[in-house]
Design a protein around this motif. Structure first.
Motif, PDB file in Angstrom:
ATOM      1  N   MET A   1     -68.671  14.070   5.281  1.00 29.68           N
ATOM      2  CA  MET A   1     -67.256  14.440   5.444  1.00 29.68           C
ATOM      3  C   MET A   1     -66.787  14.083   6.849  1.00 29.68           C
ATOM      4  O   MET A   1     -67.395  14.479   7.830  1.00 29.68           O
ATOM      5  N   ARG A   2     -65.736  13.324   6.894  1.00 28.31           N
ATOM      6  CA  ARG A   2     -65.183  12.922   8.189  1.00 28.31           C
ATOM      7  C   ARG A   2     -64.055  13.894   8.589  1.00 28.31           C
ATOM      8  O   ARG A   2     -63.151  14.170   7.797  1.00 28.31           O
ATOM      9  N   ILE A   3     -64.136  14.383   9.818  1.00 27.69           N
ATOM     10  CA  ILE A   3     -63.145  15.361  10.295  1.00 27.69           C
ATOM     11  C   ILE A   3     -62.464  14.827  11.551  1.00 27.69           C
ATOM     12  O   ILE A   3     -63.138  14.401  12.501  1.00 27.69           O
ATOM     13  N   LEU A   4     -61.137  14.868  11.554  1.00 26.07           N
ATOM     14  CA  LEU A   4     -60.359  14.553  12.761  1.00 26.07           C
ATOM     15  C   LEU A   4     -59.897  15.873  13.381  1.00 26.07           C
ATOM     16  O   LEU A   4     -59.310  16.715  12.702  1.00 26.07           O
ATOM     17  N   VAL A   5     -60.184  16.036  14.663  1.00 26.00           N
ATOM     18  CA  VAL A   5     -59.865  17.273  15.364  1.00 26.00           C
ATOM     19  C   VAL A   5     -58.832  16.981  16.455  1.00 26.00           C
ATOM     20  O   VAL A   5     -58.964  15.998  17.193  1.00 26.00           O
ATOM     21  N   SER A  27     -70.040  19.088   9.543  1.00 22.51           N
ATOM     22  CA  SER A  27     -70.191  17.634   9.522  1.00 22.51           C
ATOM     23  C   SER A  27     -70.715  17.126  10.863  1.00 22.51           C
ATOM     24  O   SER A  27     -70.550  17.789  11.899  1.00 22.51           O
ATOM     25  N   ASP A  28     -71.335  15.947  10.852  1.00 18.28           N
ATOM     26  CA  ASP A  28     -71.653  15.291  12.123  1.00 18.28           C
ATOM     27  C   ASP A  28     -70.782  14.049  12.330  1.00 18.28           C
ATOM     28  O   ASP A  28     -71.028  13.262  13.228  1.00 18.28           O
ATOM     29  N   ASP A  29     -69.763  13.911  11.473  1.00 23.12           N
ATOM     30  CA  ASP A  29     -68.832  12.782  11.615  1.00 23.12           C
ATOM     31  C   ASP A  29     -67.482  13.316  12.095  1.00 23.12           C
ATOM     32  O   ASP A  29     -66.521  13.397  11.346  1.00 23.12           O
ATOM     33  N   ILE A  30     -67.461  13.717  13.365  1.00 29.82           N
ATOM     34  CA  ILE A  30     -66.289  14.367  13.931  1.00 29.82           C
ATOM     35  C   ILE A  30     -65.625  13.457  14.964  1.00 29.82           C
ATOM     36  O   ILE A  30     -66.296  12.933  15.857  1.00 29.82           O
ATOM     37  N   TRP A  31     -64.327  13.304  14.819  1.00 25.79           N
ATOM     38  CA  TRP A  31     -63.543  12.459  15.717  1.00 25.79           C
ATOM     39  C   TRP A  31     -62.501  13.321  16.414  1.00 25.79           C
ATOM     40  O   TRP A  31     -61.857  14.166  15.786  1.00 25.79           O
ATOM     41  N   VAL A  32     -62.340  13.107  17.709  1.00 31.08           N
ATOM     42  CA  VAL A  32     -61.354  13.846  18.489  1.00 31.08           C
ATOM     43  C   VAL A  32     -60.244  12.891  18.908  1.00 31.08           C
ATOM     44  O   VAL A  32     -60.515  11.810  19.444  1.00 31.08           O
ATOM     45  N   CYS A  33     -59.018  13.291  18.630  1.00 30.29           N
ATOM     46  CA  CYS A  33     -57.863  12.525  19.111  1.00 30.29           C
ATOM     47  C   CYS A  33     -56.787  13.541  19.454  1.00 30.29           C
ATOM     48  O   CYS A  33     -56.152  14.121  18.567  1.00 30.29           O
ATOM     49  N   ALA A  34     -56.592  13.794  20.742  1.00 33.86           N
ATOM     50  CA  ALA A  34     -55.728  14.889  21.172  1.00 33.86           C
ATOM     51  C   ALA A  34     -54.816  14.430  22.309  1.00 33.86           C
ATOM     52  O   ALA A  34     -55.148  13.480  23.035  1.00 33.86           O
ATOM     53  N   ARG A  60     -66.257   8.512  19.700  1.00 35.35           N
ATOM     54  CA  ARG A  60     -65.384   9.223  18.758  1.00 35.35           C
ATOM     55  C   ARG A  60     -64.457  10.180  19.482  1.00 35.35           C
ATOM     56  O   ARG A  60     -64.010  11.172  18.913  1.00 35.35           O
ATOM     57  N   ARG A  61     -64.137   9.898  20.738  1.00 35.42           N
ATOM     58  CA  ARG A  61     -63.326  10.822  21.546  1.00 35.42           C
ATOM     59  C   ARG A  61     -62.171  10.062  22.203  1.00 35.42           C
ATOM     60  O   ARG A  61     -62.408   9.146  22.994  1.00 35.42           O
ATOM     61  N   PHE A  62     -60.966  10.478  21.875  1.00 40.65           N
ATOM     62  CA  PHE A  62     -59.791   9.777  22.375  1.00 40.65           C
ATOM     63  C   PHE A  62     -58.717  10.767  22.804  1.00 40.65           C
ATOM     64  O   PHE A  62     -58.573  11.839  22.213  1.00 40.65           O
ATOM     65  N   GLU A  78     -54.890   3.891  14.328  1.00 39.56           N
ATOM     66  CA  GLU A  78     -55.528   3.018  15.321  1.00 39.56           C
ATOM     67  C   GLU A  78     -56.995   3.339  15.586  1.00 39.56           C
ATOM     68  O   GLU A  78     -57.763   2.465  15.943  1.00 39.56           O
ATOM     69  N   VAL A  79     -57.352   4.611  15.472  1.00 41.33           N
ATOM     70  CA  VAL A  79     -58.697   5.014  15.879  1.00 41.33           C
ATOM     71  C   VAL A  79     -59.686   4.933  14.718  1.00 41.33           C
ATOM     72  O   VAL A  79     -60.741   4.320  14.831  1.00 41.33           O
ATOM     73  N   LEU A  80     -59.330   5.555  13.604  1.00 42.95           N
ATOM     74  CA  LEU A  80     -60.258   5.623  12.476  1.00 42.95           C
ATOM     75  C   LEU A  80     -60.126   4.386  11.587  1.00 42.95           C
ATOM     76  O   LEU A  80     -59.005   3.935  11.321  1.00 42.95           O
ATOM     77  N   ASP A  81     -61.271   3.881  11.123  1.00 41.89           N
ATOM     78  CA  ASP A  81     -61.204   2.735  10.220  1.00 41.89           C
ATOM     79  C   ASP A  81     -61.054   3.167   8.766  1.00 41.89           C
ATOM     80  O   ASP A  81     -60.751   2.357   7.894  1.00 41.89           O
ATOM     81  N   SER A  82     -61.306   4.438   8.487  1.00 43.77           N
ATOM     82  CA  SER A  82     -60.998   4.983   7.164  1.00 43.77           C
ATOM     83  C   SER A  82     -60.493   6.414   7.348  1.00 43.77           C
ATOM     84  O   SER A  82     -60.861   7.075   8.321  1.00 43.77           O
ATOM     85  N   PRO A  83     -59.657   6.897   6.430  1.00 43.13           N
ATOM     86  CA  PRO A  83     -59.010   8.203   6.642  1.00 43.13           C
ATOM     87  C   PRO A  83     -60.029   9.334   6.681  1.00 43.13           C
ATOM     88  O   PRO A  83     -61.061   9.268   5.999  1.00 43.13           O
ATOM     89  N   PRO A  84     -59.745  10.378   7.465  1.00 40.23           N
ATOM     90  CA  PRO A  84     -60.634  11.544   7.456  1.00 40.23           C
ATOM     91  C   PRO A  84     -60.441  12.328   6.161  1.00 40.23           C
ATOM     92  O   PRO A  84     -59.431  12.209   5.484  1.00 40.23           O
TER      93      PRO A  84
END
Ligand code: MN
Length: 251
Positions: A1-5, A27-34, A60-62, A78-84
């Motif tokens: 599971m991909r999570i955007l935080v 999950s271990d597929d965590i992306w930060v965009c804040a 995975r940190r932006f 722009e950041v993720l190549d597939s939707p969370p």
């Protein structure tokens, strides 16, 4: 599971770290965009009159030099190549209850996720005076966050809906699913002062907003020491007024 935080208090906000820790339990597929700076009160605004820059702090940190909505858009486009599979917004420092919701950058980031068709949850930690400047206020978010999120992972979310979660300041007694309440319109304080050069300024305060506690609302649940979970919809139409208002315009 991909999570955007994301978090409207900014990339360096303690509540973002808290939410990353909560997300890591799922999950271990965590992306930060804040947002790179605090954007509380930004609502669902977009940055249109200046460029927005994307700052990379890790694989995975932006951070985004814009609003919470900008951050989610940048994350998705722009950041993720597939939707969370999931967007988590918070944990906000402070309440997002009642009609504060439309001012909220925290809720608006989740709104942007819902618009994109992604399961989205906003999380906020209500504080009181004593805990405001300490990390202690996130105690309930840490303890109750996973318990709130777990059942929401496979719960049905209708199109254009999201879930708004608030954690009470004191020890929580449980979780209530409740409707949005409303403040009495005594929109607090505008503080007037003079800057060092003698020019008058105004500063919007957030305190001393009074409300009557209606039964079954998020405001009441928090006042009663419970985690408040409120499903929200993006359709703001007041359906029963369509006919009554429509008749006003009939020939
Ligand atoms: Mn905030």
């Amino acid at each position: 599971m991909r999570i955007l935080v994301t978090n409207d208090d900014g990339y360096h906000a303690p509540g973002l770290t808290v939410l990353e820790e909560i997300a890591a339990q799922f999950s271990d597929d965590i992306w930060v965009c804040a947002p790179s700076e605090e954007q509380s009160g930004a609502g669902h605004s977009l940055t249109l009159n200046q460029p927005v820059r994307l700052q990379k702090f890790g694989d995975r940190r932006f951070a985004v030099t814009g609003t919470p909505t900008d951050s989610v858009m940048m994350g998705l486009r722009e950041v993720l190549d597939s939707p969370p599979d999931l967007i988590l917004s918070g944990v906000n420092r402070g309440a997002n209850l009642g009609d504060d919701i439309t001012y909220s950058g925290t809720v608006s980031a989740a709104i942007e996720g819902a618009l994109a068709g992604i399961r989205s949850i906003a999380l906020s930690q209500v504080y009181n005076g004593e805990t405001r400047d300490t990390d202690a206020e996130f105690v309930n978010a840490r303890e109750w966050g996973p318990k709130v999120i777990q059942p929401l992972l496979d719960a049905p979310f209708a199109d254009r809906t999201l879930v708004n979660v608030n954690f009470p300041p004191g020890p929580a007694k449980g979780i209530r699913v409740v409707r949005q309440g409303f403040h009495d319109y005594l929109r607090g304080s505008i503080v007037e002062g003079r800057d060092p050069r003698g020019h008058r300024y105004f500063w919007f305060g957030l305190h001393a907003i009074e409300h009557t506690l209606d039964h079954g609302t998020d405001l009441e649940a928090i006042d009663d020491g419970h985690v408040a979970v409120t499903p929200l919809q993006l359709d703001l139409t007041h359906y029963s007024s369509i006919d009554t208002l429509g008749r006003r315009f009939e020939e």
